[in-house]
Design a protein around this motif. Sequence first.
Motif, PDB file in Angstrom:
ATOM      1  N   GLU A  77      -4.012   6.240   6.627  1.00 16.00           N
ATOM      2  CA  GLU A  77      -3.301   5.259   5.411  1.00 16.00           C
ATOM      3  C   GLU A  77      -4.601   4.983   4.425  1.00 16.00           C
ATOM      4  O   GLU A  77      -3.999   4.922   3.639  1.00 16.00           O
ATOM      5  CB  GLU A  77      -2.973   4.376   6.333  1.00 16.00           C
ATOM      6  N   ARG A  78      -5.310   5.172   5.157  1.00 15.57           N
ATOM      7  CA  ARG A  78      -6.814   4.991   4.164  1.00 15.57           C
ATOM      8  C   ARG A  78      -6.565   6.240   2.743  1.00 15.57           C
ATOM      9  O   ARG A  78      -6.391   6.214   1.997  1.00 15.57           O
ATOM     10  CB  ARG A  78      -8.148   4.258   4.448  1.00 15.57           C
ATOM     11  N   SER A  88       1.384  -1.080   0.156  1.00 17.11           N
ATOM     12  CA  SER A  88       0.061   0.081   0.038  1.00 17.11           C
ATOM     13  C   SER A  88       0.799   1.167   0.363  1.00 17.11           C
ATOM     14  O   SER A  88       2.170   1.379   0.535  1.00 17.11           O
ATOM     15  CB  SER A  88      -0.897   0.098   1.281  1.00 17.11           C
ATOM     16  N   VAL A  89      -0.040   2.659  -0.621  1.00 15.79           N
ATOM     17  CA  VAL A  89       1.077   4.008  -0.762  1.00 15.79           C
ATOM     18  C   VAL A  89       1.328   3.921   0.912  1.00 15.79           C
ATOM     19  O   VAL A  89       2.848   4.499   1.438  1.00 15.79           O
ATOM     20  CB  VAL A  89       0.390   4.391  -1.423  1.00 15.79           C
ATOM     21  N   ALA A  90       0.558   3.966   1.905  1.00 11.57           N
ATOM     22  CA  ALA A  90       1.055   4.389   3.094  1.00 11.57           C
ATOM     23  C   ALA A  90       2.481   3.074   3.683  1.00 11.57           C
ATOM     24  O   ALA A  90       2.997   3.880   4.581  1.00 11.57           O
ATOM     25  CB  ALA A  90       0.084   3.874   3.977  1.00 11.57           C
ATOM     26  N   ALA A  91       2.038   2.146   3.468  1.00 13.57           N
ATOM     27  CA  ALA A  91       2.987   1.771   3.628  1.00 13.57           C
ATOM     28  C   ALA A  91       4.614   1.558   3.683  1.00 13.57           C
ATOM     29  O   ALA A  91       5.780   1.498   3.812  1.00 13.57           O
ATOM     30  CB  ALA A  91       2.905  -0.498   3.200  1.00 13.57           C
ATOM     31  N   GLU A 138     -15.029   9.274   6.790  1.00 14.81           N
ATOM     32  CA  GLU A 138     -14.365   9.556   5.341  1.00 14.81           C
ATOM     33  C   GLU A 138     -13.640  10.685   5.752  1.00 14.81           C
ATOM     34  O   GLU A 138     -14.947  11.490   5.928  1.00 14.81           O
ATOM     35  CB  GLU A 138     -14.776   8.983   3.901  1.00 14.81           C
ATOM     36  N   MET A 139     -12.806  12.441   5.256  1.00 13.43           N
ATOM     37  CA  MET A 139     -12.112  13.117   5.490  1.00 13.43           C
ATOM     38  C   MET A 139     -12.702  13.596   4.108  1.00 13.43           C
ATOM     39  O   MET A 139     -12.982  12.994   3.070  1.00 13.43           O
ATOM     40  CB  MET A 139     -10.964  13.559   5.468  1.00 13.43           C
ATOM     41  N   VAL A 140     -13.547  14.829   4.519  1.00 14.28           N
ATOM     42  CA  VAL A 140     -13.782  15.778   3.320  1.00 14.28           C
ATOM     43  C   VAL A 140     -12.864  16.500   2.847  1.00 14.28           C
ATOM     44  O   VAL A 140     -11.901  16.453   1.297  1.00 14.28           O
ATOM     45  CB  VAL A 140     -15.048  16.325   3.805  1.00 14.28           C
ATOM     46  N   ASP A 141     -11.970  17.344   3.352  1.00 12.93           N
ATOM     47  CA  ASP A 141     -10.920  17.856   2.906  1.00 12.93           C
ATOM     48  C   ASP A 141      -9.806  17.570   3.255  1.00 12.93           C
ATOM     49  O   ASP A 141     -10.088  16.731   4.139  1.00 12.93           O
ATOM     50  CB  ASP A 141     -11.132  19.934   3.875  1.00 12.93           C
TER      51      ASP A 141
END
Lengths: 197, 388
Positions: B30-31, A172-175, B3-6
């Motif tokens: 991370e997501r 993953s990108v974060a990883a 979920e994040m908007v900004d």
Amino acid sequence: MAAFPQTRASLLLRLRDSRDEAAWREFVELYAPLVYGYARRRGLQDADAADLCQDVLTAVAGSLRRLDYDATRGAFRNWLFTIVRRKLADWLEANGKRAQGSGDSAMVELLSQCPAPQGQESEWEQEWEARVFSWACEQVRCEVSYTTWHAFWCTGFQGQPGKQVAAELGLSVAAVYLARSRVLARLKELVQSVQGP
Amino acid sequence: MPEMVDCPWRECCQVLLDVSFPPEQRELYERHVESCRNCQDHLDRTNLCGEAWQQLAQRTGDPTLQPTDPTLVQVVRRLVAGDPVKERARWSWLPALVLLVALGTGIAFQLAGGGNDPAGKVETATEYHEYHLPLRGRPDNLPGMKLVGPDADKCVRFEPAGLRITLPPGFEGSRPQVGLSTGLALKGDFEVIVSFEVLKLPEPADAGPSTPLTLWVWRTKPDRCITGVSRRVAVDAGDQFSAWATWFDPAGNQVDHKGETLPTTATAGRLRLVRVGGELSYYASEAPNAEFILLNQLSIGEQDLDDVRLIAFTSSPRATLDARFSDLHIRMGSLPPVSAFPKKPQARGWLVIAAVGVVFLLLFGLALFPRRRRFRAEVPTGTPQQGP
């Protein structure tokens, strides 16, 4: 990750105890390539460089046990450089006599490089830094997986985008970014541990 | 989790750059970073390593991929094995002197022609052995050699350019390994290098799980361990170098497997295995004279390995392979003392004279030493010693 290694100051202290085999191993693994590489760059054959390396490390360990090194009077790397140069000069003197007798032009050229010109100190400093950096990399590489290390190197030093590296390595990108941060933190920790005064 | 908007790029960078954040606090970021180009750009632009290290890395390259100087490895190993300062402190000079005398006598005997090299052995020093097998034509100095695998007599040929292995298509399932078993056991530390040349490899789609040519070693006691380094083609990964080890239980069931791969397009190069202590390092080069790349390092133990093989196989009926091995170098056994390394060619006669001279001087010194000690003991403290 492995336990944090002893700091270099304590490594030098630990070396005074001849029963501390781990300290001796760490000392050899860190400094032998530095001394050997320096001798090779001064023109010694590999076997001669190996002999010199052994002489230097033996002398350094002996001096440490006799408490000859005083950290308040200067950096360990400078003290080590003094011993390396003295041993190298001894070697060149011993072999120079043979060379002058035989007219070996390569050896005469080698002799002309000693005593050390001014530039050798900065060269030693550079080699010291490179060795410490390499040693730290080798330690960390043994502690992490190939993909973690590769993710770090590609993003940290080769400027590759995290997303691209993640795709190449199946992470993953974060990883990838976390791998970079973790490896770098560990590298700094190790380098810090061996930086002299 | 919401979920994040900004785009919270500052927080995102902070969390992903600071390894002390707990995983549960990182999860949201991370997501987010997976799909946020803005955060990725910020993270990519953040130079964590600093200019000095950047320059160092440019200068040195990845230090973990640098080839290791064998002489340096040996001197490190020797130094680590015995702390010379500690050894000196033990006053163990007498056994060492006796050993030196014995060694000197042995060397003199060997140099005088008293010893015969067994077939294939080209150099010995203590228990150190070095072999070079060009494989250009059938070796006549490998008594334990045999060809292995189905149709080996047709598929394996010794040609002037090297050992050629040709595996035609049409073999159903996984073809057992085909190639050369050298019959050479590896003891202690060792280094094995072989050159390879690919004449034909399958397309990945035809390769099956793996179609490799491999420098392969194994042992059966105390456990069964097979390991090697390969140039291979795999259906799901394409052209690669592969460095791997597999362990089996006594019943033949696989109990562990470890491996690393590196994509490559090399059609000629070298494969290399180096064991120091129990650690095996796997290398490959992407051209015959290119530097080695470290592929993997695994702890396989210090036990003897039973055989060195140069083999190939296929795992799909559509797979075909044509390749050559040449110039097999093997160095193994107790590492030689550095002083025994060849520096310059020297005449044997001088060495014989020197060895005999050393033995004579040592014996003379040994005989003289007790007298000198006795003489010194008789001189009263503080009495100046007179010249002759």
